[in-house]
Design an enzyme around this catalytic site. Structure first.
Site, short mmCIF file in Angstrom:
data_model
loop_
_atom_site.label_atom_id
_atom_site.label_comp_id
_atom_site.label_asym_id
_atom_site.label_seq_id
_atom_site.Cartn_x
_atom_site.Cartn_y
_atom_site.Cartn_z
N CYS A 166 32.12 60.99 -17.65
CA CYS A 166 32.08 62.43 -17.92
C CYS A 166 32.26 62.71 -19.41
O CYS A 166 33.35 62.53 -19.95
CB CYS A 166 33.18 63.11 -17.10
SG CYS A 166 33.56 64.79 -17.58
N CYS A 193 34.88 65.34 -20.40
CA CYS A 193 36.23 64.80 -20.17
C CYS A 193 36.69 64.03 -21.40
O CYS A 193 37.84 64.15 -21.84
CB CYS A 193 36.24 63.86 -18.97
SG CYS A 193 35.78 64.63 -17.40
#
Length: 106
Positions: free
Chosen positions: A31, A34
């Site tokens: 991600c 993230c």
């Protein structure tokens, strides 16, 4: 104080039974957003470490807790107080916004 890693096995003790608020960052290695907020969360952890624990849970390695919490998109930040999820924020945001949101919820 750096961020803490929590797992399905440690979630109860580290998050729900904590005597201070815990912000859980549900994330995954693949991600991008993230990874973008990870350094900001580390800094916030240093700055607010006495008021809140910042914890990270990899949703690929731990599927039980995110499933129970209904985590569908990441990064998802969930603030727990006294074992209850009291607030959440979805998606990446600049450090200033993240810190302001956390402080407003403490």
């Amino acid at each position: 104080m750096a961020t803490t890693t929590v797992t399905d096995d440690s979630f109860q003790a580290d998050v729900l039974d904590s005597d201070k608020p815990v912000l859980v960052d549900f994330w995954a290695e693949w991600c991008g957003p993230c990874k973008m907020i990870a350094p900001a969360l580390e800094e916030i952890s240093e700055e607010l470490g006495d008021k809140v624990t910042i914890a990270k849970m990899d949703i690929m390695e731990n599927t039980e807790t995110p499933g129970k919490m209904g985590v569908q998109s990441i990064p998802l930040l969930v603030l727990f107080k006294n074992g209850e999820a009291v607030s959440q924020k979805l998606g990446a945001a600049p450090k200033g916004q993240l810190k302001e949101w956390i402080e407003s919820e403490l």
